[in-house]
Design a protein around this motif. Structure first.
Motif, PDB file in Angstrom:
ATOM      1  N   HIS A  64      48.112  61.062  73.263  1.00  0.00           N
ATOM      2  CA  HIS A  64      48.848  59.799  73.347  1.00  0.00           C
ATOM      3  C   HIS A  64      48.022  58.774  74.108  1.00  0.00           C
ATOM      4  O   HIS A  64      47.239  59.131  74.984  1.00  0.00           O
ATOM      5  CB  HIS A  64      50.188  59.993  74.051  1.00  0.00           C
ATOM      6  CG  HIS A  64      51.078  60.930  73.302  1.00  0.00           C
ATOM      7  ND1 HIS A  64      51.660  60.592  72.106  1.00  0.00           N
ATOM      8  CD2 HIS A  64      51.452  62.205  73.570  1.00  0.00           C
ATOM      9  CE1 HIS A  64      52.363  61.615  71.658  1.00  0.00           C
ATOM     10  NE2 HIS A  64      52.254  62.609  72.527  1.00  0.00           N
ATOM     11  N   GLY A  65      48.253  57.512  73.779  1.00  0.00           N
ATOM     12  CA  GLY A  65      47.562  56.450  74.492  1.00  0.00           C
ATOM     13  C   GLY A  65      47.896  55.131  73.850  1.00  0.00           C
ATOM     14  O   GLY A  65      48.464  55.090  72.753  1.00  0.00           O
ATOM     15  N   ASN A  66      47.530  54.041  74.538  1.00  0.00           N
ATOM     16  CA  ASN A  66      47.810  52.704  74.021  1.00  0.00           C
ATOM     17  C   ASN A  66      46.560  52.032  73.453  1.00  0.00           C
ATOM     18  O   ASN A  66      46.600  50.886  73.028  1.00  0.00           O
ATOM     19  CB  ASN A  66      48.382  51.815  75.125  1.00  0.00           C
ATOM     20  CG  ASN A  66      49.645  52.403  75.722  1.00  0.00           C
ATOM     21  OD1 ASN A  66      49.776  52.515  76.934  1.00  0.00           O
ATOM     22  ND2 ASN A  66      50.561  52.801  74.868  1.00  0.00           N
ATOM     23  N   ILE A  67      45.452  52.776  73.490  1.00  0.00           N
ATOM     24  CA  ILE A  67      44.211  52.247  72.913  1.00  0.00           C
ATOM     25  C   ILE A  67      43.511  53.393  72.197  1.00  0.00           C
ATOM     26  O   ILE A  67      43.424  54.505  72.736  1.00  0.00           O
ATOM     27  CB  ILE A  67      43.301  51.608  73.992  1.00  0.00           C
ATOM     28  CG1 ILE A  67      41.953  51.181  73.394  1.00  0.00           C
ATOM     29  CG2 ILE A  67      43.091  52.525  75.196  1.00  0.00           C
ATOM     30  CD1 ILE A  67      41.103  50.310  74.306  1.00  0.00           C
ATOM     31  N   GLY A  68      43.055  53.110  70.967  1.00  0.00           N
ATOM     32  CA  GLY A  68      42.386  54.177  70.231  1.00  0.00           C
ATOM     33  C   GLY A  68      41.660  53.674  69.006  1.00  0.00           C
ATOM     34  O   GLY A  68      41.862  52.541  68.561  1.00  0.00           O
ATOM     35  N   VAL A  97      32.483  56.308  69.441  1.00  0.00           N
ATOM     36  CA  VAL A  97      32.105  55.386  68.373  1.00  0.00           C
ATOM     37  C   VAL A  97      32.645  55.866  67.025  1.00  0.00           C
ATOM     38  O   VAL A  97      32.601  57.061  66.732  1.00  0.00           O
ATOM     39  CB  VAL A  97      30.554  55.320  68.278  1.00  0.00           C
ATOM     40  CG1 VAL A  97      30.104  54.495  67.081  1.00  0.00           C
ATOM     41  CG2 VAL A  97      29.952  54.760  69.554  1.00  0.00           C
ATOM     42  N   VAL A  98      33.159  54.939  66.217  1.00  0.00           N
ATOM     43  CA  VAL A  98      33.320  55.188  64.785  1.00  0.00           C
ATOM     44  C   VAL A  98      32.456  54.177  64.038  1.00  0.00           C
ATOM     45  O   VAL A  98      32.209  53.071  64.529  1.00  0.00           O
ATOM     46  CB  VAL A  98      34.785  55.096  64.304  1.00  0.00           C
ATOM     47  CG1 VAL A  98      35.634  56.210  64.870  1.00  0.00           C
ATOM     48  CG2 VAL A  98      35.404  53.743  64.614  1.00  0.00           C
ATOM     49  N   VAL A 162      33.672  50.549  69.086  1.00  0.00           N
ATOM     50  CA  VAL A 162      33.308  51.308  70.284  1.00  0.00           C
ATOM     51  C   VAL A 162      34.398  51.165  71.337  1.00  0.00           C
ATOM     52  O   VAL A 162      34.984  50.092  71.509  1.00  0.00           O
ATOM     53  CB  VAL A 162      31.963  50.784  70.872  1.00  0.00           C
ATOM     54  CG1 VAL A 162      31.544  51.613  72.076  1.00  0.00           C
ATOM     55  CG2 VAL A 162      30.870  50.810  69.818  1.00  0.00           C
ATOM     56  N   MET A 163      34.628  52.261  72.061  1.00  0.00           N
ATOM     57  CA  MET A 163      35.615  52.263  73.153  1.00  0.00           C
ATOM     58  C   MET A 163      34.993  53.029  74.312  1.00  0.00           C
ATOM     59  O   MET A 163      34.213  53.956  74.099  1.00  0.00           O
ATOM     60  CB  MET A 163      36.864  52.974  72.616  1.00  0.00           C
ATOM     61  CG  MET A 163      38.032  53.068  73.526  1.00  0.00           C
ATOM     62  SD  MET A 163      39.472  53.745  72.616  1.00  0.00           S
ATOM     63  CE  MET A 163      39.089  55.491  72.637  1.00  0.00           C
ATOM     64  N   SER A 164      35.349  52.636  75.547  1.00  0.00           N
ATOM     65  CA  SER A 164      34.759  53.305  76.715  1.00  0.00           C
ATOM     66  C   SER A 164      35.794  53.488  77.821  1.00  0.00           C
ATOM     67  O   SER A 164      36.598  52.584  78.065  1.00  0.00           O
ATOM     68  CB  SER A 164      33.587  52.471  77.255  1.00  0.00           C
ATOM     69  OG  SER A 164      33.213  52.935  78.530  1.00  0.00           O
ATOM     70  N   VAL A 165      35.735  54.623  78.508  1.00  0.00           N
ATOM     71  CA  VAL A 165      36.645  54.824  79.649  1.00  0.00           C
ATOM     72  C   VAL A 165      36.329  53.881  80.791  1.00  0.00           C
ATOM     73  O   VAL A 165      37.186  53.636  81.649  1.00  0.00           O
ATOM     74  CB  VAL A 165      36.601  56.270  80.217  1.00  0.00           C
ATOM     75  CG1 VAL A 165      37.428  57.206  79.380  1.00  0.00           C
ATOM     76  CG2 VAL A 165      35.209  56.764  80.409  1.00  0.00           C
ATOM     77  N   LEU A 171      38.273  46.973  73.197  1.00  0.00           N
ATOM     78  CA  LEU A 171      37.541  47.567  72.082  1.00  0.00           C
ATOM     79  C   LEU A 171      36.395  46.618  71.760  1.00  0.00           C
ATOM     80  O   LEU A 171      36.546  45.402  71.903  1.00  0.00           O
ATOM     81  CB  LEU A 171      38.431  47.667  70.840  1.00  0.00           C
ATOM     82  CG  LEU A 171      39.669  48.562  70.915  1.00  0.00           C
ATOM     83  CD1 LEU A 171      40.632  48.217  69.776  1.00  0.00           C
ATOM     84  CD2 LEU A 171      39.257  50.021  70.855  1.00  0.00           C
ATOM     85  N   VAL A 172      35.264  47.144  71.339  1.00  0.00           N
ATOM     86  CA  VAL A 172      34.190  46.275  70.874  1.00  0.00           C
ATOM     87  C   VAL A 172      33.901  46.622  69.415  1.00  0.00           C
ATOM     88  O   VAL A 172      33.707  47.800  69.071  1.00  0.00           O
ATOM     89  CB  VAL A 172      32.920  46.412  71.743  1.00  0.00           C
ATOM     90  CG1 VAL A 172      31.808  45.521  71.182  1.00  0.00           C
ATOM     91  CG2 VAL A 172      33.219  46.019  73.189  1.00  0.00           C
TER      92      VAL A 172
END
Ligand code: GLU
Length: 241
Positions: A64-68, A97-98, A162-165, A171-172
């Motif tokens: 679960h999360g609000n960013i993905g 990364v996707v 791309v997403m980073s902790v 999101l980029v």
């Protein structure tokens, strides 16, 4: 070139992303996956085969999360198995990364990264992007700049997310050439990203399309766009009827 979907907002990102990916199934794919930030850590779930298998995995091992971010893959480099399915983590697990497209110079980059002591968990060209973003993040301490610098090092056509902790509210996304589109959907306090409109049209019809050579920093309020060389671009919101 297959499907990309991402979400940032207050709702459950997992179901929004998987439902979005389902709307892109018509494009064909061989594996699928999602990554979310949950309790300050990136959680990845991915599976070979159809989205139903990913859904089964997610119900066994919920996330679960609000960013993905999520992806349906059409393999170009590396067989279509679970290990090669996107999303791909960087070496420290802080960046994920996707990617749609082909990193044409990936062998050279992979050899450089191996020579520096890097190790790879997949056979994909995409994993070099995750390594490069992490490397550039150490230099810049800024995810947007890290992706911008990475884009200068890879050749070919790409849609990238791309997403980073280290920057968990962002999101980029980037587009280079034509490996499918990058559409950013503006909601009320939530933002969607997809390679193709059907994935997000049920949520919003206010869309910003990235052009080739553009990179976007995306949060709940919308997006800021620059070219790869750093020129600021005013986002043009189009209403899709
Ligand atoms: N070249 C990447 C891979 O083989 C991305 C494929 C795609 O566009 O789905 O993993």
């Amino acid at each position: 070139m297959c499907g990309i979907v991402a979400y940032i907002g207050d709702r459950d990102a997992t179901s929004i992303i998987i439902n979005g990916l389902k709307k892109l199934e018509y494009r064909g794919y061989d594996s699928a996956g999602v990554a979310l930030i949950e309790n300050g850590k990136i959680e990845v779930r991915r599976e070979a085969g159809k989205l139903a298998r990913l859904e089964a995995l997610v119900s066994e091992q919920p996330v679960h999360g609000n960013i993905g971010i999520g992806h349906t893959r059409w393999a170009t480099h590396g067989v279509p198995n679970q290990r090669n399915a996107h999303p791909h983590l960087g070496p420290s697990g802080k960046v994920v990364v996707v990617h749609n497209g082909i990193v044409e110079n990936y062998l050279t980059l992979r050899e450089e990264l191996l020579a520096e002591g890097g190790t790879f968990n997949s056979e994909t060209d995409t994993e070099v992007i995750a390594h490069l973003v992490e490397f550039e993040y150490v230099q810049t301490n800024d995810l947007f700049r890290a992706v911008q610098n990475t884009l200068k090092r890879i050749s070919g056509a790409h849609g990238i997310l791309v997403m980073s902790v280290d920057e968990p509210d962002k999101l980029v996304a980037a587009r280079l050439g034509n490996a499918g589109g990058v559409a950013i959907g503006m909601g009320e306090g939530e933002t969607f990203v997809a390679s193709d409109l059907p994935a997000i049209l049920e949520h919003t019809r206010e869309i910003v399309f990235l052009e080739s050579g553009q990179i976007a920093s995306i949060d709940r309020q919308g997006c800021n766009i620059e070219t790869i060389s750093g020129k600021k671009i005013k986002p043009q919101v189009q209403r899709i009827t």
